[in-house]
Scaffold this active site. Sequence first.
Site, PDB file in Angstrom:
ATOM      1  N   ASP A 465      -9.623  -7.641  -5.049  1.00 10.90           N
ATOM      2  CA  ASP A 465      -9.414  -7.706  -3.616  1.00 10.90           C
ATOM      3  C   ASP A 465     -10.460  -6.750  -2.776  1.00 10.90           C
ATOM      4  O   ASP A 465     -10.966  -5.756  -3.633  1.00 10.90           O
ATOM      5  CB  ASP A 465      -7.942  -7.389  -2.963  1.00 10.90           C
ATOM      6  CG  ASP A 465      -7.451  -8.010  -1.699  1.00 10.90           C
ATOM      7  OD1 ASP A 465      -8.565  -8.496  -1.104  1.00 10.90           O
ATOM      8  OD2 ASP A 465      -6.518  -8.357  -1.499  1.00 10.90           O
ATOM      9  N   ASP A 535      -6.209 -15.959   3.871  1.00 11.69           N
ATOM     10  CA  ASP A 535      -4.982 -15.310   4.106  1.00 11.69           C
ATOM     11  C   ASP A 535      -4.127 -16.388   4.929  1.00 11.69           C
ATOM     12  O   ASP A 535      -2.708 -16.016   4.954  1.00 11.69           O
ATOM     13  CB  ASP A 535      -4.897 -13.895   4.822  1.00 11.69           C
ATOM     14  CG  ASP A 535      -5.183 -13.112   3.602  1.00 11.69           C
ATOM     15  OD1 ASP A 535      -5.001 -13.407   2.405  1.00 11.69           O
ATOM     16  OD2 ASP A 535      -5.212 -11.680   4.006  1.00 11.69           O
TER      17      ASP A 535
HETATM   18  C1  DGJ Z   1      -5.408  -9.193   1.084  1.00  9.68           C
HETATM   19  C2  DGJ Z   1      -5.221 -10.580   0.579  1.00  9.68           C
HETATM   20  O1  DGJ Z   1      -5.950 -11.374   1.007  1.00  9.68           O
HETATM   21  C3  DGJ Z   1      -3.709 -11.104   0.286  1.00  9.68           C
HETATM   22  O2  DGJ Z   1      -3.673 -12.174  -0.287  1.00  9.68           O
HETATM   23  C4  DGJ Z   1      -2.909  -9.788  -0.328  1.00  9.68           C
HETATM   24  O3  DGJ Z   1      -3.525  -9.870  -1.849  1.00  9.68           O
HETATM   25  C5  DGJ Z   1      -3.272  -8.418   0.319  1.00  9.68           C
HETATM   26  N1  DGJ Z   1      -4.573  -8.134   0.530  1.00  9.68           N
HETATM   27  C6  DGJ Z   1      -2.659  -7.326  -0.387  1.00  9.68           C
HETATM   28  O4  DGJ Z   1      -2.771  -6.236   0.070  1.00  9.68           O
END
Ligand code: DGJ
Length: 735
Positions: A465, A535
């Site tokens: 991430d 997301d």
């Molecule tokens: C951002 C990501 O896009 C989410 O899927 C998740 O992993 C969060 N970060 C976790 O902090």
Amino acid sequence: MKYKILPVLSLFLLGCSFGLSADVLNVSTPESTLLLQATKGGQLKFLYYGDLLDAKEVKSVAETTPARYDAYPFFGSYPQNESALSVVHPDGNLTLDMEVEGWKTVKNGNATETVITLKDRKYPVTVNVNYLTREGDNVIETWTDVTNKSDSVLKLLRFDSGYLPIRKSDVWMSQLYGTWANEGRVEEAPLPHGMKVIQNKDGGRNSHTSHAEVMFSLDGKGRENEGRVIGAALCYSGNYKLRVNTDDTDYHHFFAGINEENSSYNLQPGETFVTPALALTYSSEGLSGVSRNFHRWGRNYRLAHGDRPRKVLLNSWEGVYFDINEDGMDRMMGDIASMGGELFVMDDGWFGVKYPRNNDSSSLGDWYVDTRKLPHGLKGLLDSAKKHGVKFGIWYEPEMTNSVSELYESHPEWIVNSVGRKPVEGRGGTQLVLDMGNPEVQDHVFDMIDTLLTNYPDIDYIKWDANAPIMSLGSNYLTKDNQSHTYIEYHRGFAKVMDRIRAKYPDVTIQACASGGGRANWGVLPWFDEFWVSDNTDALQRVYMQWGTSYFFPAIAMGSHISAAPNHQTFRTIPIKYRTDVAMSGRLGMEIQPANMTEEEKDFCRNAIAQYKEIRDVVQFGDIYRLLSPYDNKGAASLMYVSPDKDEAVYYWWKTETFVGQQLPRVPMAGLNPDKHYKVLELNRIDNSPLPYEGRTFSGRYLMSNGLEMPVTHDVDYHKRNDYSSRVLRLQAVD
Ligand code: DGJ
């Protein structure tokens, strides 16, 4: 791939020898031709890019087309024109006056590279303009290397990867735009006069608000499966700028490269600056034709493990967020295993000793298991995974730290920050970005992943991430003269770390996530198997986002998960059938707490996962044919994937609006063999009675000219009715 050279001129071009006089360079793929004219001691000119030409046509086109535009324009003699490269020479001179020194073709396996070398008539600067094609593939990659042959610094002010003149007619540009949780929206419009600029300046995540990929439909508004379309994708993980200058000439002038803003580059004596590749493709089969070209090229040459089917997974984020504990993880693994899933991924919240990661305001960089939450550590989780018969994956955010972390306490100098200033903090009020340009940071990040994968070789998947932009630009590591290299060195450092990880761990699956879809780009995909599209997991909004994303990226790379109802981002309540039918058009996964699902929903998903496994190869390795765009507001959207041998296809249809008495169009299919007959089987069926087509066969010709009528609603008991409707049909060729 056919690399054809005019016979009369081929003497000068054979092997790796340098050419001696003006010549026509033919960079062809199976379906397209790019023609350049190179004159030794003169200029490198663009002649043609479009449908494949045979040898006779090459000659006619070359002899009748005025060579008006440089193939790679330099700032210099005509400063009123846009340029791809501009510099400041050590003596302050701002101009380049480049002549062709020679050219060569180099064969390497199934790849052919055409390299044209230009040199300045006065200053010791050379530029190689490169074009790479691969046998059987329809993408041309172009990039540039600039070498400083003087003994003083050459300052690069602009350094595009490539340039393409596009003849004016009714040219429409397709681009993706958006924001966090609304990525990959399609916008299509005629090119306006003046300068159209698409750019990114985030520093780390480059595909939330705009994309480094575009299409140009040459014959008016783009159609999905007909019409001439050029596609362009800049393969870079960092800041970019795409420019289309529509001036008073007969052409649109397209430039693409690293965003030069705040990134001027001091090229040292003897140093060569290599730009990222710009991938170009042409199709006479419309927007979907260009998508198919990018998808095939991507799977074959630019996506990690593009030939390996992806596992069906459950990711813990929307199920438990930061509330990680051993029992909960064990239960989720058992649940996904019981539904037929193959992989469980533990997301954020598992680490931090001095500062436990209970929310997003601390601990990044402290990659030590929090044994208060996971008393038996990663070993305990891997044992659980083994017990349940699934693989195990884990979340990391390796390029980041928080001001509240042990890492930052020991290495405050490791962050990207304008020297001497108080750092600007991001997510959670404390997030900071590590200075990946610093070799110590690179070693640290590599060592951390290396330690993880050495100690736990059974880890199958890493969700990588990146949740912060580069703030307060500057580097403690770089010299004061080179502060403007911070962005570029960040991405060079990132590339070095990824190269090292891939060299040692070629098999681990790695997902590129960056606050959702911030890293959907061909610059990172050589190291990553897939990316998280967004997301936002709302199935209706995903129809729009995944539609746009599919313009440039194949389903195999698009993480697409079934999540809860009401949805956590839009709060919309969508039935499990529709949520599943949308997720099954990408790399299927789940992003949900299974403990909160009903037994009926679990049964539905169990059945869907089993069916997905049957069609997985068609979805993940097939050719996309988009049929009815959600952006056309016709009340439904539809697309299909067809296997390369055209023996199998999967057809998706999703209703996007609901009104009583609405009249939806029937959607003709595409991409099938007109002479084959296909048996229709509905997947994920919820209706009390099957569709009239169930088990019947139709010719590809009929399906492509007529299509199958999709009922507006589902035939279900009264209490199960809702405003959603969707279909997934499997088509199998029969003898
Ligand atoms: C951002 C990501 O896009 C989410 O899927 C998740 O992993 C969060 N970060 C976790 O902090």
